[in-house]
Design an enzyme around this catalytic site. Sequence first.
Site, PDB file in Angstrom:
ATOM      1  N   LYS A 288     -10.647  -3.476  -4.532  1.00  0.00           N
ATOM      2  CA  LYS A 288     -11.386  -2.216  -4.709  1.00  0.00           C
ATOM      3  C   LYS A 288     -10.491  -1.137  -5.279  1.00  0.00           C
ATOM      4  O   LYS A 288     -10.963  -0.198  -5.911  1.00  0.00           O
ATOM      5  CB  LYS A 288     -11.865  -1.701  -3.339  1.00  0.00           C
ATOM      6  CG  LYS A 288     -13.019  -2.426  -2.740  1.00  0.00           C
ATOM      7  CD  LYS A 288     -13.320  -1.806  -1.364  1.00  0.00           C
ATOM      8  CE  LYS A 288     -14.060  -2.786  -0.490  1.00  0.00           C
ATOM      9  NZ  LYS A 288     -14.022  -2.442   0.930  1.00  0.00           N
TER      10      LYS A 288
ATOM     11  N   LYS B 219      -4.693  -9.862  -6.983  1.00  0.00           N
ATOM     12  CA  LYS B 219      -5.992 -10.173  -6.364  1.00  0.00           C
ATOM     13  C   LYS B 219      -7.051  -9.168  -6.801  1.00  0.00           C
ATOM     14  O   LYS B 219      -6.725  -8.013  -7.131  1.00  0.00           O
ATOM     15  CB  LYS B 219      -5.870 -10.232  -4.838  1.00  0.00           C
ATOM     16  CG  LYS B 219      -5.701  -8.905  -4.179  1.00  0.00           C
ATOM     17  CD  LYS B 219      -5.829  -8.994  -2.655  1.00  0.00           C
ATOM     18  CE  LYS B 219      -5.692  -7.579  -2.102  1.00  0.00           C
ATOM     19  NZ  LYS B 219      -5.841  -7.383  -0.719  1.00  0.00           N
TER      20      LYS B 219
ATOM     21  N   LYS C  74       0.824  -1.207   0.000  1.00  0.00           N
ATOM     22  CA  LYS C  74       0.000   0.000   0.000  1.00  0.00           C
ATOM     23  C   LYS C  74       0.860   1.260   0.000  1.00  0.00           C
ATOM     24  O   LYS C  74       0.523   2.252  -0.642  1.00  0.00           O
ATOM     25  CB  LYS C  74      -0.918   0.041   1.230  1.00  0.00           C
ATOM     26  CG  LYS C  74      -2.148  -0.830   1.053  1.00  0.00           C
ATOM     27  CD  LYS C  74      -3.196  -0.502   2.096  1.00  0.00           C
ATOM     28  CE  LYS C  74      -4.388  -1.450   1.957  1.00  0.00           C
ATOM     29  NZ  LYS C  74      -5.301  -1.405   3.089  1.00  0.00           N
TER      30      LYS C  74
HETATM   31  P1  TYM Z   1     -10.929  -5.636   3.421  1.00  0.00           P
HETATM   32  O1  TYM Z   1     -11.952  -4.574   3.704  1.00  0.00           O
HETATM   33  O2  TYM Z   1      -9.822  -5.311   2.482  1.00  0.00           O
HETATM   34  O3  TYM Z   1     -11.635  -6.946   2.882  1.00  0.00           O
HETATM   35  C1  TYM Z   1     -12.745  -7.511   3.541  1.00  0.00           C
HETATM   36  C2  TYM Z   1     -12.662  -9.029   3.478  1.00  0.00           C
HETATM   37  O4  TYM Z   1     -12.657  -9.459   2.103  1.00  0.00           O
HETATM   38  C3  TYM Z   1     -11.549 -10.338   1.881  1.00  0.00           C
HETATM   39  N1  TYM Z   1     -11.050 -10.147   0.505  1.00  0.00           N
HETATM   40  C4  TYM Z   1     -10.899 -11.134  -0.374  1.00  0.00           C
HETATM   41  N2  TYM Z   1     -11.124 -12.464  -0.299  1.00  0.00           N
HETATM   42  C5  TYM Z   1     -10.880 -13.215  -1.408  1.00  0.00           C
HETATM   43  N3  TYM Z   1     -10.406 -12.700  -2.582  1.00  0.00           N
HETATM   44  C6  TYM Z   1     -10.157 -11.370  -2.696  1.00  0.00           C
HETATM   45  N4  TYM Z   1      -9.714 -10.870  -3.842  1.00  0.00           N
HETATM   46  C7  TYM Z   1     -10.406 -10.528  -1.563  1.00  0.00           C
HETATM   47  N5  TYM Z   1     -10.277  -9.190  -1.339  1.00  0.00           N
HETATM   48  C8  TYM Z   1     -10.679  -8.980  -0.062  1.00  0.00           C
HETATM   49  C9  TYM Z   1     -10.502  -9.910   2.908  1.00  0.00           C
HETATM   50  O5  TYM Z   1      -9.587 -10.950   3.165  1.00  0.00           O
HETATM   51  C10 TYM Z   1     -11.381  -9.585   4.096  1.00  0.00           C
HETATM   52  O6  TYM Z   1     -11.702 -10.771   4.811  1.00  0.00           O
HETATM   53  N6  TYM Z   1      -7.910  -5.486   7.388  1.00  0.00           N
HETATM   54  C11 TYM Z   1      -9.176  -6.032   6.903  1.00  0.00           C
HETATM   55  C12 TYM Z   1     -10.386  -5.619   7.721  1.00  0.00           C
HETATM   56  C13 TYM Z   1     -10.290  -5.853   9.179  1.00  0.00           C
HETATM   57  C14 TYM Z   1     -10.467  -7.102   9.824  1.00  0.00           C
HETATM   58  C15 TYM Z   1     -10.324  -6.814  11.205  1.00  0.00           C
HETATM   59  C16 TYM Z   1     -10.738  -8.384   9.378  1.00  0.00           C
HETATM   60  C17 TYM Z   1     -10.046  -4.924  10.131  1.00  0.00           C
HETATM   61  N7  TYM Z   1     -10.075  -5.482  11.343  1.00  0.00           N
HETATM   62  C18 TYM Z   1     -10.424  -7.826  12.164  1.00  0.00           C
HETATM   63  C19 TYM Z   1     -10.847  -9.398  10.345  1.00  0.00           C
HETATM   64  C20 TYM Z   1     -10.682  -9.100  11.704  1.00  0.00           C
HETATM   65  C21 TYM Z   1      -9.387  -5.522   5.498  1.00  0.00           C
HETATM   66  O7  TYM Z   1      -8.855  -4.525   5.109  1.00  0.00           O
HETATM   67  O8  TYM Z   1     -10.321  -6.194   4.791  1.00  0.00           O
END
Ligand code: TYM
Length: 347
Positions: free
Chosen positions: A212, A209, A125
Amino acid sequence: MKQNQVGNGSDYKGPNRVFSGMQPTGALHLGNYLGALTKFVDLQNEHECVFCIVDLHAVTVFQDPKLLAGQTREIAAAYLAAGVDPDKAIIYPQAQVAAHTELAWFLNCVARVGWLSRMTQFKDKAGKNSERVSVGLYAYPVLQAADILAFKATHVPVGEDQKQHLELSRDIAQKFNNDFNVPGFFPLPEPLIKGPGARIMSLRDGNKKMSKSDPSDNSRINLTDSPDKIAKKFRKARTDAGMVPDNLDELENRPEVKNLVGIYAALARLSDQDVLDEYAGQGFGTFKPALADLAVEHLRPISAKLNDYLANPGDVDKVLKRGSDKAAEISMPIMDDIRKIMGFWGA
Ligand code: TYM
Protein backbone atom coordinates in the site's frame (compact mmCIF):
# COMPACT_ATOMS: atom_id res chain seq x y z
CA MET A 1 -4.98 -27.97 9.98
CA LYS A 2 -2.79 -29.81 12.48
CA GLN A 3 -3.71 -29.86 16.15
CA ASN A 4 -1.68 -27.11 17.72
CA GLN A 5 -0.27 -29.28 20.46
CA VAL A 6 1.34 -31.67 17.96
CA GLY A 7 4.99 -31.21 17.25
CA ASN A 8 5.52 -27.53 17.98
CA GLY A 9 6.89 -27.75 21.49
CA SER A 10 3.76 -26.35 23.07
CA ASP A 11 1.95 -27.98 26.01
CA TYR A 12 -1.21 -26.14 25.05
CA LYS A 13 -4.29 -28.34 25.20
CA GLY A 14 -7.02 -25.84 24.34
CA PRO A 15 -9.11 -25.71 21.18
CA ASN A 16 -7.92 -24.42 17.85
CA ARG A 17 -8.75 -20.79 17.12
CA VAL A 18 -7.75 -18.68 14.11
CA PHE A 19 -6.84 -14.99 14.45
CA SER A 20 -5.64 -12.47 11.90
CA GLY A 21 -5.80 -8.76 11.14
CA MET A 22 -5.24 -6.08 8.53
CA GLN A 23 -4.37 -2.43 8.92
CA PRO A 24 -6.92 0.20 7.88
CA THR A 25 -4.37 2.33 6.08
CA GLY A 26 -5.78 2.38 2.55
CA ALA A 27 -7.54 0.16 0.02
CA LEU A 28 -6.59 -3.50 0.11
CA HIS A 29 -4.54 -4.80 -2.82
CA LEU A 30 -4.14 -8.12 -4.54
CA GLY A 31 -1.31 -9.08 -2.14
CA ASN A 32 -3.56 -8.65 0.91
CA TYR A 33 -6.31 -10.51 -0.89
CA LEU A 34 -4.29 -13.51 -2.11
CA GLY A 35 -1.86 -13.61 0.83
CA ALA A 36 -4.44 -13.43 3.61
CA LEU A 37 -8.07 -12.68 2.82
CA THR A 38 -8.73 -15.75 0.66
CA LYS A 39 -7.35 -17.86 3.52
CA PHE A 40 -9.76 -16.19 5.96
CA VAL A 41 -12.65 -17.23 3.75
CA ASP A 42 -11.40 -20.82 3.47
CA LEU A 43 -10.75 -21.20 7.20
CA GLN A 44 -14.08 -19.87 8.51
CA ASN A 45 -15.96 -22.99 7.47
CA GLU A 46 -14.00 -25.30 9.70
CA HIS A 47 -12.63 -23.24 12.57
CA GLU A 48 -13.55 -20.57 15.04
CA CYS A 49 -12.16 -17.43 13.42
CA VAL A 50 -11.51 -13.94 14.73
CA PHE A 51 -10.66 -11.31 12.11
CA CYS A 52 -9.64 -7.91 13.37
CA ILE A 53 -9.20 -4.53 11.69
CA VAL A 54 -6.05 -3.37 13.44
CA ASP A 55 -6.65 0.35 13.90
CA LEU A 56 -4.27 0.46 16.89
CA HIS A 57 -1.50 -0.73 14.60
CA ALA A 58 -2.46 1.88 12.00
CA VAL A 59 -1.90 4.78 14.41
CA THR A 60 1.75 3.85 14.92
CA VAL A 61 2.12 6.27 12.00
CA PHE A 62 -0.08 9.38 12.01
CA GLN A 63 -3.63 8.82 10.73
CA ASP A 64 -6.00 11.67 10.01
CA PRO A 65 -8.71 11.44 12.73
CA LYS A 66 -11.31 12.51 10.16
CA LEU A 67 -10.53 9.46 8.03
CA LEU A 68 -9.66 6.64 10.43
CA ALA A 69 -13.20 5.38 11.20
CA GLY A 70 -14.07 5.35 7.48
CA GLN A 71 -10.88 3.47 6.62
CA THR A 72 -11.73 0.91 9.31
CA ARG A 73 -15.22 0.46 7.87
CA GLU A 74 -13.68 0.04 4.40
CA ILE A 75 -11.52 -2.89 5.49
CA ALA A 76 -14.52 -4.48 7.19
CA ALA A 77 -16.47 -4.03 3.95
CA ALA A 78 -13.61 -5.69 2.03
CA TYR A 79 -13.65 -8.67 4.42
CA LEU A 80 -17.40 -9.04 3.89
CA ALA A 81 -17.21 -8.52 0.12
CA ALA A 82 -14.49 -11.16 -0.20
CA GLY A 83 -16.77 -13.65 1.55
CA VAL A 84 -15.99 -13.51 5.26
CA ASP A 85 -19.36 -14.38 6.80
CA PRO A 86 -20.18 -12.54 10.05
CA ASP A 87 -22.36 -15.46 11.12
CA LYS A 88 -19.31 -17.71 11.00
CA ALA A 89 -16.40 -15.42 11.86
CA ILE A 90 -15.98 -12.51 14.26
CA ILE A 91 -15.12 -9.19 12.58
CA TYR A 92 -14.30 -6.18 14.76
CA PRO A 93 -12.02 -3.13 15.13
CA GLN A 94 -9.09 -3.65 17.49
CA ALA A 95 -9.56 -0.40 19.48
CA GLN A 96 -13.02 -1.60 20.57
CA VAL A 97 -11.54 -4.39 22.68
CA ALA A 98 -9.43 -3.28 25.64
CA ALA A 99 -7.60 -6.61 25.93
CA HIS A 100 -5.25 -5.63 23.07
CA THR A 101 -3.72 -2.62 24.78
CA GLU A 102 -3.67 -4.15 28.23
CA LEU A 103 -1.99 -7.37 27.14
CA ALA A 104 0.40 -5.43 24.91
CA TRP A 105 1.66 -3.64 28.02
CA PHE A 106 2.09 -6.87 29.96
CA LEU A 107 3.94 -8.43 27.04
CA ASN A 108 6.12 -5.31 26.62
CA CYS A 109 7.45 -6.33 30.02
CA VAL A 110 8.13 -9.89 28.82
CA ALA A 111 9.64 -9.23 25.36
CA ARG A 112 13.29 -8.15 25.22
CA VAL A 113 14.59 -5.00 23.52
CA GLY A 114 17.13 -7.12 21.64
CA TRP A 115 14.33 -9.20 20.10
CA LEU A 116 12.55 -6.11 18.82
CA SER A 117 15.66 -4.51 17.44
CA ARG A 118 16.04 -7.45 15.06
CA MET A 119 12.65 -6.85 13.40
CA THR A 120 13.33 -6.19 9.73
CA GLN A 121 9.94 -4.58 9.10
CA PHE A 122 10.72 -1.90 11.69
CA LYS A 123 14.09 -1.26 10.05
CA ASP A 124 12.41 -0.98 6.63
CA LYS A 125 9.66 1.31 7.86
CA ALA A 126 11.85 3.53 10.02
CA GLY A 127 14.70 3.73 7.50
CA LYS A 128 17.23 6.40 8.47
CA ASN A 129 14.64 7.97 10.79
CA SER A 130 14.74 5.37 13.55
CA GLU A 131 15.22 7.98 16.31
CA ARG A 132 12.22 10.01 15.21
CA VAL A 133 9.51 7.41 14.59
CA SER A 134 6.92 6.68 17.29
CA VAL A 135 7.65 4.35 20.21
CA GLY A 136 4.49 2.55 19.03
CA LEU A 137 6.11 1.65 15.71
CA TYR A 138 8.98 0.01 17.59
CA ALA A 139 6.68 -1.87 19.98
CA TYR A 140 4.28 -2.80 17.14
CA PRO A 141 5.24 -6.52 17.02
CA VAL A 142 4.46 -6.86 20.74
CA LEU A 143 0.96 -5.49 20.12
CA GLN A 144 0.66 -8.05 17.33
CA ALA A 145 1.61 -10.83 19.78
CA ALA A 146 -0.99 -9.47 22.22
CA ASP A 147 -3.65 -9.52 19.48
CA ILE A 148 -3.09 -13.22 18.94
CA LEU A 149 -2.54 -14.27 22.54
CA ALA A 150 -5.50 -12.33 24.00
CA PHE A 151 -7.58 -14.92 22.14
CA LYS A 152 -5.22 -17.84 22.71
CA ALA A 153 -5.22 -18.19 18.94
CA THR A 154 -3.44 -21.28 17.66
CA HIS A 155 -3.28 -20.45 13.95
CA VAL A 156 -2.61 -17.19 12.13
CA PRO A 157 -3.16 -16.86 8.37
CA VAL A 158 -0.82 -14.18 6.97
CA GLY A 159 1.40 -13.39 4.01
CA GLU A 160 5.10 -14.18 4.12
CA ASP A 161 6.08 -10.67 5.23
CA GLN A 162 4.59 -11.41 8.67
CA LYS A 163 6.74 -14.50 9.31
CA GLN A 164 9.25 -12.78 11.59
CA HIS A 165 6.48 -11.14 13.65
CA LEU A 166 4.86 -14.55 14.13
CA GLU A 167 8.14 -16.07 15.27
CA LEU A 168 8.41 -13.26 17.82
CA SER A 169 4.84 -13.95 19.02
CA ARG A 170 5.84 -17.55 19.66
CA ASP A 171 8.97 -16.47 21.55
CA ILE A 172 6.94 -14.08 23.71
CA ALA A 173 4.30 -16.75 24.43
CA GLN A 174 6.99 -19.25 25.38
CA LYS A 175 8.79 -16.77 27.64
CA PHE A 176 5.56 -15.85 29.43
CA ASN A 177 4.79 -19.54 30.00
CA ASN A 178 8.33 -20.07 31.35
CA ASP A 179 8.66 -16.87 33.43
CA PHE A 180 5.38 -17.46 35.25
CA ASN A 181 5.73 -21.23 35.31
CA VAL A 182 2.47 -21.86 33.50
CA PRO A 183 3.45 -24.44 30.85
CA GLY A 184 0.89 -24.54 28.05
CA PHE A 185 -0.98 -21.42 29.21
CA PHE A 186 -0.43 -19.66 25.90
CA PRO A 187 -0.37 -21.71 22.70
CA LEU A 188 2.61 -21.14 20.43
CA PRO A 189 0.70 -19.73 17.47
CA GLU A 190 1.36 -21.36 14.10
CA PRO A 191 1.62 -19.11 11.08
CA LEU A 192 -0.42 -20.29 8.08
CA ILE A 193 1.66 -18.82 5.28
CA LYS A 194 1.96 -21.47 2.61
CA GLY A 195 -0.12 -21.07 -0.50
CA PRO A 196 0.29 -19.60 -3.93
CA GLY A 197 -0.35 -15.97 -2.94
CA ALA A 198 1.95 -15.79 0.10
CA ARG A 199 4.27 -13.25 -1.49
CA ILE A 200 2.82 -11.11 -4.28
CA MET A 201 5.37 -8.68 -5.69
CA SER A 202 5.12 -5.16 -7.14
CA LEU A 203 4.08 -5.00 -10.80
CA ARG A 204 6.91 -2.51 -11.35
CA ASP A 205 9.71 -4.38 -9.59
CA GLY A 206 9.67 -8.14 -9.05
CA ASN A 207 12.06 -7.84 -6.11
CA LYS A 208 9.80 -5.58 -4.01
CA LYS A 209 6.59 -6.78 -2.39
CA MET A 210 3.27 -5.34 -3.52
CA SER A 211 2.49 -2.72 -0.89
CA LYS A 212 0.00 0.00 0.00
CA SER A 213 2.86 2.35 0.75
CA ASP A 214 4.53 2.10 -2.69
CA PRO A 215 4.31 5.62 -4.18
CA SER A 216 3.42 4.18 -7.61
CA ASP A 217 -0.24 3.14 -7.85
CA ASN A 218 0.74 1.15 -10.95
CA SER A 219 2.75 -1.17 -8.71
CA ARG A 220 -0.41 -2.75 -7.27
CA ILE A 221 -3.92 -3.88 -8.14
CA ASN A 222 -6.38 -2.45 -5.60
CA LEU A 223 -9.61 -4.34 -4.90
CA THR A 224 -11.38 -1.07 -5.72
CA ASP A 225 -9.74 -0.61 -9.19
CA SER A 226 -12.06 -0.49 -12.21
CA PRO A 227 -11.73 -3.22 -14.89
CA ASP A 228 -10.04 -0.69 -17.21
CA LYS A 229 -7.53 0.22 -14.59
CA ILE A 230 -6.75 -3.41 -13.79
CA ALA A 231 -6.22 -4.17 -17.49
CA LYS A 232 -4.00 -1.12 -17.92
CA LYS A 233 -1.88 -1.96 -14.88
CA PHE A 234 -1.26 -5.52 -16.09
CA ARG A 235 -0.49 -4.25 -19.58
CA LYS A 236 2.11 -1.90 -18.12
CA ALA A 237 3.49 -4.52 -15.69
CA ARG A 238 7.23 -4.97 -16.09
CA THR A 239 8.35 -8.16 -17.83
CA ASP A 240 11.31 -9.05 -20.03
CA ALA A 241 11.72 -9.60 -23.74
CA GLY A 242 11.47 -13.41 -23.52
CA MET A 243 8.51 -15.75 -23.73
CA VAL A 244 6.62 -17.61 -21.01
CA PRO A 245 9.00 -20.51 -20.15
CA ASP A 246 7.98 -24.15 -19.87
CA ASN A 247 9.64 -24.95 -16.55
CA LEU A 248 9.84 -23.54 -13.03
CA ASP A 249 13.67 -23.35 -12.96
CA GLU A 250 13.56 -20.74 -15.67
CA LEU A 251 11.39 -18.50 -13.51
CA GLU A 252 14.09 -18.21 -10.87
CA ASN A 253 16.02 -15.36 -12.48
CA ARG A 254 12.95 -13.67 -13.91
CA PRO A 255 11.21 -12.24 -10.80
CA GLU A 256 8.61 -10.18 -12.70
CA VAL A 257 7.56 -13.14 -14.84
CA LYS A 258 7.52 -15.40 -11.80
CA ASN A 259 5.23 -12.93 -10.03
CA LEU A 260 2.73 -12.71 -12.90
CA VAL A 261 2.65 -16.50 -13.26
CA GLY A 262 2.14 -16.75 -9.48
CA ILE A 263 -0.74 -14.26 -9.55
CA TYR A 264 -2.40 -16.17 -12.38
CA ALA A 265 -1.97 -19.45 -10.50
CA ALA A 266 -3.33 -18.03 -7.24
CA LEU A 267 -6.40 -16.49 -8.91
CA ALA A 268 -7.18 -19.60 -10.94
CA ARG A 269 -6.27 -21.94 -8.05
CA LEU A 270 -3.78 -23.76 -10.27
CA SER A 271 -0.12 -24.59 -9.72
CA ASP A 272 2.58 -22.42 -11.34
CA GLN A 273 3.47 -25.40 -13.54
CA ASP A 274 -0.16 -25.69 -14.75
CA VAL A 275 0.05 -22.06 -15.87
CA LEU A 276 3.38 -22.64 -17.64
CA ASP A 277 1.90 -25.71 -19.37
CA GLU A 278 -0.90 -23.54 -20.73
CA TYR A 279 1.17 -20.52 -21.83
CA ALA A 280 4.71 -21.85 -22.51
CA GLY A 281 6.20 -20.30 -25.62
CA GLN A 282 3.68 -17.46 -25.78
CA GLY A 283 4.67 -13.81 -25.57
CA PHE A 284 3.54 -11.41 -22.86
CA GLY A 285 1.33 -9.71 -25.44
CA THR A 286 -0.88 -12.80 -25.04
CA PHE A 287 -0.26 -13.68 -21.40
CA LYS A 288 -0.83 -10.26 -19.86
CA PRO A 289 -4.32 -9.70 -21.36
CA ALA A 290 -5.30 -13.25 -20.31
CA LEU A 291 -4.14 -12.47 -16.77
CA ALA A 292 -5.98 -9.14 -16.81
CA ASP A 293 -9.22 -10.86 -17.92
CA LEU A 294 -8.87 -13.46 -15.19
CA ALA A 295 -8.27 -10.79 -12.52
CA VAL A 296 -11.14 -8.59 -13.73
CA GLU A 297 -13.60 -11.49 -13.70
CA HIS A 298 -12.39 -12.64 -10.29
CA LEU A 299 -12.52 -9.20 -8.69
CA ARG A 300 -15.70 -7.92 -10.38
CA PRO A 301 -18.20 -9.46 -7.91
CA ILE A 302 -15.98 -8.52 -4.97
CA SER A 303 -15.72 -4.88 -5.95
CA ALA A 304 -19.49 -4.74 -6.67
CA LYS A 305 -20.22 -6.09 -3.17
CA LEU A 306 -17.63 -3.77 -1.67
CA ASN A 307 -19.39 -0.77 -3.23
CA ASP A 308 -22.75 -2.01 -1.90
CA TYR A 309 -21.37 -2.28 1.62
CA LEU A 310 -19.77 1.14 1.38
CA ALA A 311 -23.12 2.57 0.30
CA ASN A 312 -24.71 1.03 3.41
CA PRO A 313 -22.28 1.86 6.22
CA GLY A 314 -24.94 1.17 8.85
CA ASP A 315 -24.93 -2.52 7.91
CA VAL A 316 -21.16 -2.72 8.27
CA ASP A 317 -21.31 -0.92 11.62
CA LYS A 318 -23.80 -3.48 12.92
CA VAL A 319 -21.39 -6.28 12.03
CA LEU A 320 -18.55 -4.44 13.78
CA LYS A 321 -20.59 -3.80 16.91
CA ARG A 322 -21.68 -7.42 17.17
CA GLY A 323 -18.13 -8.62 16.49
CA SER A 324 -16.69 -6.28 19.16
CA ASP A 325 -19.05 -7.69 21.78
CA LYS A 326 -18.15 -11.27 20.89
CA ALA A 327 -14.41 -10.54 20.82
CA ALA A 328 -14.62 -8.88 24.24
CA GLU A 329 -16.50 -11.88 25.57
CA ILE A 330 -13.78 -14.31 24.45
CA SER A 331 -10.83 -12.22 25.61
CA MET A 332 -12.19 -11.14 28.99
CA PRO A 333 -11.77 -14.46 30.89
CA ILE A 334 -8.33 -14.93 29.28
CA MET A 335 -7.30 -11.48 30.57
CA ASP A 336 -8.67 -12.33 34.04
CA ASP A 337 -6.44 -15.42 34.09
CA ILE A 338 -3.42 -13.41 32.94
CA ARG A 339 -3.89 -10.83 35.71
CA LYS A 340 -4.11 -13.66 38.23
CA ILE A 341 -1.01 -15.36 36.86
CA MET A 342 0.94 -12.11 37.08
CA GLY A 343 -0.33 -11.50 40.60
CA PHE A 344 -2.10 -8.15 40.28
CA TRP A 345 -4.13 -6.82 43.20
CA GLY A 346 -7.83 -7.49 42.74
CA ALA A 347 -7.30 -10.28 40.23
P1 TYM B 1 -0.96 -5.68 6.69
O1 TYM B 1 -2.15 -4.81 6.99
O2 TYM B 1 0.28 -5.03 6.20
O3 TYM B 1 -1.36 -6.80 5.65
C1 TYM B 1 -2.51 -7.60 5.82
C2 TYM B 1 -2.22 -9.02 5.36
O4 TYM B 1 -1.85 -9.02 3.97
C3 TYM B 1 -0.62 -9.73 3.80
N1 TYM B 1 0.15 -9.10 2.71
C4 TYM B 1 0.62 -9.77 1.65
N2 TYM B 1 0.55 -11.07 1.30
C5 TYM B 1 1.13 -11.44 0.12
N3 TYM B 1 1.79 -10.57 -0.70
C6 TYM B 1 1.89 -9.25 -0.37
N4 TYM B 1 2.51 -8.41 -1.18
C7 TYM B 1 1.29 -8.81 0.85
N5 TYM B 1 1.19 -7.59 1.46
C8 TYM B 1 0.49 -7.80 2.60
C9 TYM B 1 0.11 -9.57 5.14
O5 TYM B 1 1.06 -10.59 5.32
C10 TYM B 1 -1.05 -9.67 6.11
O6 TYM B 1 -1.37 -11.03 6.36
N6 TYM B 1 1.04 -6.57 11.18
C11 TYM B 1 0.00 -7.01 10.25
C12 TYM B 1 -1.41 -6.93 10.82
C13 TYM B 1 -1.62 -7.59 12.13
C14 TYM B 1 -1.78 -8.98 12.34
C15 TYM B 1 -1.99 -9.11 13.73
C16 TYM B 1 -1.78 -10.08 11.50
C17 TYM B 1 -1.71 -6.97 13.33
N7 TYM B 1 -1.95 -7.87 14.29
C18 TYM B 1 -2.17 -10.37 14.31
C19 TYM B 1 -1.97 -11.34 12.08
C20 TYM B 1 -2.16 -11.46 13.47
C21 TYM B 1 0.04 -6.11 9.04
O7 TYM B 1 0.52 -5.02 9.09
O8 TYM B 1 -0.61 -6.59 7.96
